[in-house]
Scaffold this motif. Structure first.
Motif, mmCIF file in Angstrom:
data_model
loop_
_atom_site.group_PDB
_atom_site.id
_atom_site.type_symbol
_atom_site.label_atom_id
_atom_site.label_comp_id
_atom_site.label_asym_id
_atom_site.label_seq_id
_atom_site.Cartn_x
_atom_site.Cartn_y
_atom_site.Cartn_z
ATOM 1 N N ILE A 147 11.594 1.676 -13.687
ATOM 2 C CA ILE A 147 10.497 1.980 -13.951
ATOM 3 C C ILE A 147 9.120 1.340 -13.469
ATOM 4 C CG2 ILE A 147 8.768 3.016 -15.878
ATOM 5 C CD1 ILE A 147 11.291 3.330 -17.727
ATOM 6 N N ALA A 148 9.196 0.192 -13.934
ATOM 7 C CA ALA A 148 8.175 -0.676 -13.329
ATOM 8 C C ALA A 148 8.146 -0.849 -11.923
ATOM 9 C CB ALA A 148 8.246 -2.227 -14.030
ATOM 10 N N GLY A 149 9.472 -0.956 -11.200
ATOM 11 C CA GLY A 149 9.251 -1.194 -9.657
ATOM 12 C C GLY A 149 9.042 0.295 -9.102
ATOM 13 N N TYR A 150 9.463 1.404 -9.552
ATOM 14 C CA TYR A 150 9.046 2.452 -8.976
ATOM 15 C C TYR A 150 7.742 2.630 -9.037
ATOM 16 C CZ TYR A 150 8.716 7.585 -8.827
ATOM 17 O OH TYR A 150 8.203 8.870 -8.402
ATOM 18 N N SER A 151 6.772 2.297 -10.093
ATOM 19 C CA SER A 151 5.614 2.377 -10.300
ATOM 20 C C SER A 151 4.985 1.778 -9.258
ATOM 21 C CB SER A 151 5.105 2.144 -11.639
ATOM 22 O OG SER A 151 5.823 2.890 -12.397
ATOM 23 N N ALA A 152 5.357 0.569 -9.082
ATOM 24 C CA ALA A 152 4.711 -0.563 -8.182
ATOM 25 C C ALA A 152 4.632 -0.120 -6.755
ATOM 26 C CB ALA A 152 5.329 -2.020 -8.298
ATOM 27 N N VAL A 153 6.153 0.585 -6.374
ATOM 28 C CA VAL A 153 6.276 0.973 -4.941
ATOM 29 C C VAL A 153 5.372 2.194 -4.806
ATOM 30 C CG1 VAL A 153 7.826 1.987 -3.270
ATOM 31 C CG2 VAL A 153 8.488 0.103 -4.561
ATOM 32 N N ALA A 154 5.343 2.880 -5.871
ATOM 33 C CA ALA A 154 4.357 4.330 -5.489
ATOM 34 C C ALA A 154 3.039 3.965 -5.465
ATOM 35 C CB ALA A 154 4.725 5.044 -6.893
ATOM 36 N N ALA A 155 2.603 2.961 -6.169
ATOM 37 C CA ALA A 155 1.260 2.503 -6.091
ATOM 38 C C ALA A 155 0.762 2.257 -4.760
ATOM 39 C CB ALA A 155 0.727 1.542 -7.201
ATOM 40 N N VAL A 156 1.712 1.314 -4.043
ATOM 41 C CA VAL A 156 1.629 0.858 -2.679
ATOM 42 C C VAL A 156 1.414 2.072 -1.690
ATOM 43 C CG1 VAL A 156 2.477 -0.570 -0.829
ATOM 44 C CG2 VAL A 156 2.435 -1.464 -3.148
ATOM 45 N N LEU A 157 2.499 2.683 -1.911
ATOM 46 C CA LEU A 157 2.745 3.942 -1.127
ATOM 47 C C LEU A 157 1.293 4.869 -1.038
ATOM 48 C CD1 LEU A 157 6.308 5.100 -1.474
ATOM 49 C CD2 LEU A 157 5.195 4.135 0.504
ATOM 50 N N LEU A 158 0.911 5.088 -2.275
ATOM 51 C CA LEU A 158 -0.418 5.899 -2.290
ATOM 52 C C LEU A 158 -1.410 5.596 -1.413
ATOM 53 C CD1 LEU A 158 -0.714 6.682 -6.197
ATOM 54 C CD2 LEU A 158 -0.814 8.433 -4.157
ATOM 55 N N LEU A 159 -1.477 4.087 -1.147
ATOM 56 C CA LEU A 159 -2.485 3.639 -0.138
ATOM 57 C C LEU A 159 -2.023 4.037 1.294
ATOM 58 C CD1 LEU A 159 -3.095 0.120 -1.783
ATOM 59 C CD2 LEU A 159 -4.571 2.260 -2.148
ATOM 60 N N ILE A 160 -0.992 4.293 1.491
ATOM 61 C CA ILE A 160 -0.349 4.534 2.948
ATOM 62 C C ILE A 160 -0.439 6.090 3.278
ATOM 63 C CG2 ILE A 160 1.614 4.357 4.376
ATOM 64 C CD1 ILE A 160 2.039 1.623 2.715
ATOM 65 N N VAL A 161 0.339 6.709 2.240
ATOM 66 C CA VAL A 161 0.540 8.254 2.256
ATOM 67 C C VAL A 161 -0.760 9.004 2.819
ATOM 68 C CG1 VAL A 161 1.035 10.334 1.463
ATOM 69 C CG2 VAL A 161 2.537 8.094 1.031
ATOM 70 N N GLY A 162 -1.831 8.748 2.305
ATOM 71 C CA GLY A 162 -3.183 9.539 2.597
ATOM 72 C C GLY A 162 -3.680 9.417 4.062
ATOM 73 N N PRO A 163 -3.893 8.057 4.414
ATOM 74 C CA PRO A 163 -4.029 7.989 5.971
ATOM 75 C C PRO A 163 -3.052 8.077 6.903
ATOM 76 C CG PRO A 163 -4.610 5.928 4.600
ATOM 77 C CD PRO A 163 -3.888 6.905 3.710
ATOM 78 N N ALA A 164 -1.980 8.153 6.549
ATOM 79 C CA ALA A 164 -0.713 8.516 7.485
ATOM 80 C C ALA A 164 -0.706 10.146 7.538
ATOM 81 C CB ALA A 164 0.739 8.114 6.935
ATOM 82 N N SER A 165 -1.124 10.822 6.342
ATOM 83 C CA SER A 165 -0.769 12.371 6.468
ATOM 84 C C SER A 165 -2.152 12.831 7.288
ATOM 85 C CB SER A 165 -0.915 12.911 5.078
ATOM 86 O OG SER A 165 -2.102 12.887 4.434
ATOM 87 N N ASP A 166 -3.359 12.140 7.045
ATOM 88 C CA ASP A 166 -4.473 12.147 8.100
ATOM 89 C C ASP A 166 -4.317 12.217 9.535
ATOM 90 O OD1 ASP A 166 -6.054 13.008 5.913
ATOM 91 O OD2 ASP A 166 -6.982 11.146 5.488
ATOM 92 N N ARG A 167 -3.541 11.300 9.636
ATOM 93 C CA ARG A 167 -3.371 10.643 11.247
ATOM 94 C C ARG A 167 -2.150 11.493 11.804
ATOM 95 N NH1 ARG A 167 -3.134 10.280 15.769
ATOM 96 N NH2 ARG A 167 -3.219 8.538 17.113
ATOM 97 N N TYR A 168 -1.267 11.707 11.112
ATOM 98 C CA TYR A 168 0.104 12.379 11.819
ATOM 99 C C TYR A 168 0.438 13.811 11.426
ATOM 100 C CZ TYR A 168 0.845 7.502 13.208
ATOM 101 O OH TYR A 168 0.854 6.427 13.514
ATOM 102 N N GLY A 169 -0.597 14.284 10.204
ATOM 103 C CA GLY A 169 -0.422 15.658 9.858
ATOM 104 C C GLY A 169 0.268 15.621 8.332
ATOM 105 N N ARG A 170 0.191 16.663 7.605
ATOM 106 C CA ARG A 170 0.503 16.930 6.320
ATOM 107 C C ARG A 170 2.034 17.228 6.329
ATOM 108 N NH1 ARG A 170 -3.903 14.644 5.239
ATOM 109 N NH2 ARG A 170 -5.844 15.933 5.055
ATOM 110 N N ARG A 171 2.752 17.913 7.098
ATOM 111 C CA ARG A 171 4.049 18.541 7.194
ATOM 112 C C ARG A 171 4.846 17.318 7.503
ATOM 113 N NH1 ARG A 171 7.006 23.336 8.188
ATOM 114 N NH2 ARG A 171 8.732 23.012 9.324
ATOM 115 N N PRO A 172 4.941 16.454 8.390
ATOM 116 C CA PRO A 172 5.746 15.501 8.447
ATOM 117 C C PRO A 172 5.883 14.318 7.546
ATOM 118 C CG PRO A 172 4.095 15.137 10.147
ATOM 119 C CD PRO A 172 3.867 16.282 9.510
#
Length: 196
Positions: free
Chosen positions: A51-76
């Motif tokens: 649970i703790a590890g999943y939450s930590a990784v998810a928090a980091v990914l939230l910082l990456i996913v938004g800009p990545a979807s802006d740059r490369y598109g929502r679908r991929p």
């Protein structure tokens, strides 16, 4: 006739399911932790790292996913997150030791892309007034999913064992991947890096 996903925004049901799976994946298996610890020959504190590890990784990914979807598109981004989630769910389902389980469990955090991109998709495709209304539907899913998750997980554990929760993740992830393949449209970045 196939839907024109290039021009049609994703359906509200798709966005609700994406958001719900992103949230319920955190706590569906909570009632199974003691059985998981016994089966994987470890202690409760160690298996709780799922649970703790999943939450930590998810928090980091939230910082990456938004800009990545802006740059490369929502679908991929959304399809990539779902694909990783499905592979990780299969890994958790088949794991026979705690280290393997925890590694695949961390990879499951890729499903957080569904949470982030669902919100972005509404901002992309709806006017301000309608967007607020659609966000309200997502907010209901965010409120209900964490309450129902442990209840469903407890029933699955009681009837079929702890691995049933991860079989459910795998099944839901694959079904949602297929749904998103046909329903989540694309916006492509132009040469300046802006999506059109």
């Amino acid at each position: 006739m196939m839907r024109d996903t290039q021009r049609t925004p994703p359906g509200l049901l798709t966005l609700i399911l994406l958001s719900s799976l992103s949230i319920v994946s955190l706590n569906l298996f909570l009632p199974s932790l003691p059985n998981m610890a016994r089966d994987l020959d470890t202690d409760y504190a160690t298996v709780s790292l799922a649970i703790a590890g999943y939450s930590a990784v998810a928090a980091v990914l939230l910082l990456i996913v938004g800009p990545a979807s802006d740059r490369y598109g929502r679908r991929p981004v959304i399809l990539g997150g779902l694909a990783i989630f499905c592979v990780a769910s299969l890994g958790c389902l088949l794991a026979t030791d705690i280290v393997t389980f925890l590694c695949f469990r961390m990879l499951q955090a890729a499903i957080i892309a569904g949470f982030a991109v669902s919100r972005a998709a509404i901002s992309d495709t709806a006017a301000a007034g309608k967007a607020a209304s659609l966000m309200g539907y997502l907010a209901m899913a965010w409120a209900i999913a964490p309450m129902l998750g442990p209840v469903v997980g407890g029933v699955l554990d009681e009837l079929f064992g702890w691995r049933a929760s991860f079989l459910a993740f795998l099944t839901l992830g694959c079904a949602l991947f297929v749904l998103c393949w046909f329903d989540v449209g694309e916006r492509w970045p132009d040469k300046s890096g802006q999506l059109s």
